[in-house]
Design an enzyme around this catalytic site. Structure first.
Site, short mmCIF file in Angstrom:
data_model
loop_
_atom_site.label_atom_id
_atom_site.label_comp_id
_atom_site.label_asym_id
_atom_site.label_seq_id
_atom_site.Cartn_x
_atom_site.Cartn_y
_atom_site.Cartn_z
CB SER A 126 -0.80 0.04 1.07
OG SER A 126 -1.81 0.98 0.38
CG HIS A 127 0.67 3.64 2.99
ND1 HIS A 127 -0.48 2.23 3.64
CD2 HIS A 127 1.28 3.93 4.65
CE1 HIS A 127 -0.24 1.95 5.02
NE2 HIS A 127 0.35 2.90 5.76
CG ASP A 148 -6.00 0.56 -0.90
OD1 ASP A 148 -5.64 1.77 -0.51
OD2 ASP A 148 -6.32 -0.23 0.18
NE ARG A 149 -3.81 4.21 3.10
CZ ARG A 149 -3.10 4.50 4.57
NH1 ARG A 149 -2.80 5.38 5.08
NH2 ARG A 149 -3.13 3.49 4.77
CG ASP A 180 -2.82 -0.95 -2.10
OD1 ASP A 180 -2.85 0.95 -1.48
OD2 ASP A 180 -3.52 -1.58 -1.19
CE LYS A 201 -7.06 1.80 2.49
NZ LYS A 201 -7.24 0.84 3.35
CG ASP A 203 -2.74 4.02 -1.43
OD1 ASP A 203 -3.51 3.63 -2.10
OD2 ASP A 203 -3.19 2.84 -0.43
C1 VG1 Z 1 -3.51 1.15 7.92
C2 VG1 Z 1 -4.88 2.54 8.79
C3 VG1 Z 1 -5.67 1.37 8.37
C4 VG1 Z 1 -6.13 1.50 7.23
C5 VG1 Z 1 -4.47 0.02 6.58
C6 VG1 Z 1 -4.78 -0.57 5.60
O1 VG1 Z 1 -3.53 0.62 9.15
O2 VG1 Z 1 -4.84 2.78 9.59
O3 VG1 Z 1 -7.07 2.55 8.84
O4 VG1 Z 1 -7.20 -0.03 6.59
O5 VG1 Z 1 -3.46 0.94 7.05
O6 VG1 Z 1 -4.66 0.47 4.56
P1 VG1 Z 1 -2.88 0.48 10.18
O7 VG1 Z 1 -3.05 -0.40 11.61
O8 VG1 Z 1 -1.38 0.91 10.05
O9 VG1 Z 1 -3.05 1.58 11.83
V1 VG1 Z 1 -3.56 0.23 2.69
O10 VG1 Z 1 -3.72 1.90 2.15
O11 VG1 Z 1 -1.85 0.07 4.13
O12 VG1 Z 1 -4.89 -1.66 2.64
CO CO Z 2 -3.60 1.07 -0.04
#
Ligand code: VG1
Ligand code: CO
Length: 542
Positions: free
Chosen positions: A112-113, A280-281, A278, A375, A276
């Site tokens: 992801s990010h 989804d954000r 992938d 998302k 982001d």
């Molecule tokens: C983070 C965010 C959470 C989100 C998750 C995955 O998790 O706070 O809201 O669902 O990332 O998003 P954490 O456990 O680090 O707080 V993504 O776009 O990384 O798939």
């Molecule tokens: Co993501």
């Protein structure tokens, strides 16, 4: 030829908030990715002859693991693999493919990010047949299996030519390499009023979209420029790079600052958005205004009926616990259900499947709806554009009139990244130990009304998820929430979520950090963050 390879377990393959995330050198150890993928397959029943969707965000190591996953799927008896061209498939597009083609499930390769590259992050996530992240029941089973695994199945076969659209065979399994954008773009055209958005853009409305050198580039280019007619160059950093150009593909005020600054210039674009790694954000900015993700969820919910897909209204709105309560006010006014779930999209799946929630959101720049089970960054951008087109107003006007109607929720998240794991754990456990004594205590003008460790009782399947974050609620409706990240790959990350509700419209143009300063001081007072972590300021403030 199908081979069974002996292996020994790794003890660190517990999926976190969103799949298994580790540094590339960890994933690149012999058998590491294979063990996890086989643990996923061993935790599932009934996939013989069925279809598996595979895709990723294009980061370093993506292509290697995709080839491995294809060969393991063939050796384990899947009937077909569908894989995005070039190994590219955004997380929401993967969710759509699983649903549309009634696949058994999907494997999404993404961190992801988090940054990408030979020494950065990689991740593997399993999504079930509803298109959503595997629920805890399955992720727990995967972890249990990973601790015992002693063999995996893989076939010796040539690599599939991932860049060529077409159908190939791996042993007796078919592999279809498809255009990752086409089905997703078609879905967006069904949901939104593209004509209205085209008219808005043709009238001079200027958009800047930053794909952050990640997976959304090809999608945004096709949808925003080709189909909606935004000028060439409206979508920037649109070529997915293995290392995201050395940046964090994280759409927030820290990592998407260049875009933010551009939109804030007097002659800058009318609307800015970013996504982001992938896809989804989403981050939304308008002239003179940054929209917090929590506000974005509330505003999208209040206006969703202006888009064709939601014109019949919403069944309910769900938000993760740390997300501000702004959306609850909209649900209450609309007379629909409001749901509060633990952090992570997997908890929304049951509510969406059961038709209880239509829109869902998280404070971490995540919003989505029942159109998929993830998302969806571009979806949020398009819903915003559809609303702006329908209302004929600017982002600023839409946001401030929302505040005037519902009150404004000042909100911020303070992250302390890569702190010592032991220090983080003891900070949380000592907070938990104090909870019972907090109600009734005062700190400056704050009085604690309630304090607990959030536990979620899923109203659909009755499952219970405990220890989902410490919440301290004050008599004036303000909140402070503490939890540890489940997506980080080095040390621990403490997240402190701060929220203050202001009904008085004459106080809606204040500075956020200043307005929250009393709560920030309380968080330090109750948790002793500086002393325990050795940090006198957060790493990232969003
Ligand atoms: C983070 C965010 C959470 C989100 C998750 C995955 O998790 O706070 O809201 O669902 O990332 O998003 P954490 O456990 O680090 O707080 V993504 O776009 O990384 O798939
Ligand atoms: Co993501």
């Amino acid at each position: 030829m199908i081979r069974t390879i002996s292996t020994t377990p790794f003890d660190d393959q517990r999926p976190g908030t969103s799949g298994l995330r580790k540094k590339v050198p960890t994933f690149a150890q012999p058998h590491y990715a294979e063990n996890f993928i086989q643990s996923v397959f061993d935790s599932l029943d009934g996939f013989q002859g069925k279809t598996l969707v595979i895709g990723g965000d294009g980061r370093y190591f993506n292509r290697t693991v995709i080839q491995t996953a294809i060969k393991m799927a063939a050796a384990n008896g899947f009937g077909k693999v569908m894989v995005g061209q070039g190994g590219i498939l955004s997380t929401p597009a993967a969710s759509n493919m699983i649903r549309k083609y009634e696949a058994f499930g999907g494997i999404i390769l993404s961190a992801s990010h988090n940054p990408g590259g030979p020494n950065e992050d990689f991740g593997i996530k399993y999504n079930a047949g509803n298109g959503g992240p595997a629920p805890e029941r399955i992720t727990d089973a995967i972890f249990e299996r990973s601790k015992l695994i002693d063999r995996y199945r893989i076939c010796d076969a040539d690599d599939v030519p991932l860049d060529k659209i077409g159908t190939f065979m791996v042993e007796s399994m078919e592999v279809e390499v498809f255009d990752p954008v086409a089905d997703y773009a078609a879905l967006m055209e069904e949901l939104f009023d593209f004509d209205a958005i085209r008219t808005l853009i043709a009238g001079g409305f200027r958009i800047a979209f930053d794909a952050m050198s990640a997976v959304t580039g090809p999608y945004a280019k096709e949808i925003i420029e080709n189909r909606l007619g935004a000028a060439e160059g409206s979508v920037r950093n649109f070529v997915p790079l293995e290392d995201f150009g050395g940046h964090h593909p994280d759409p927030n005020l820290v990592h998407a600052k260049v875009l933010y600054d551009d939109v804030m210039r007097p002659d800058g674009p009318d609307f800015g958005a970013a996504s982001d790694g992938d896809g989804d954000r989403n981050m939304i900015v308008g002239k003179q205004i940054f929209v917090t993700p929590s506000d974005s969820l509330a505003i999208l919910a209040a206006n969703a009926h202006l888009a064709p897909a939601y014109k019949g209204g919403l069944a309910g709105i769900a938000r993760s616990m740390p997300t501000s309560q702004a959306a609850d006010k909209v649900a209450s006014k609309l007379g629909i259900g409001a749901y509060e779930t633990p952090t992570g999209w997997k908890f929304f799946g049951n509510l969406l499947d059961a038709g209880k929630a239509t829109l869902c959101g998280e404070e971490s720049f995540g919003t989505g709806s029942n159109h998929v089970r993830e998302k969806d960054g571009l979806w949020a951008v398009l819903l915003w554009l559809n609303i702006l087109a329908a209302r004929g107003e600017s982002v600023y006007e839409v946001v401030t009139s929302h505040w005037a109607e519902f009150g404004r929720t000042y909100y911020s998240r303070h992250d302390y990244e890569a702190i010592e794991t032991d220090a983080a754990n003891s900070l949380m456990s000592e907070l938990r130990n104090k909870l019972a004594t907090l109600p009734g205590t005062k700190f400056e003008d704050l009085t604690v009304a309630k304090a607990d460790d959030f536990a979620y009782h899923d109203p659909v399947d009755g499952s219970v998820s405990k220890h989902q974050g410490v919440r301290i609620l004050f008599e004036n409706g303000s909140r402070v929430v503490f939890r540890l990240s489940g997506t980080g790959t080095s040390g621990a990350t403490l997240r402190v979520y701060l929220e203050h509700y202001e009904p008085d419209a004459s106080k809606h143009e204040q500075d956020t950090q200043g307005t929250l300063s009393g709560l920030i001081a309380y968080a330090e007072h109750i948790a002793g963050i500086a002393e325990r972590t050795g940090r006198d300021a957060p790493t990232v403030i969003t």
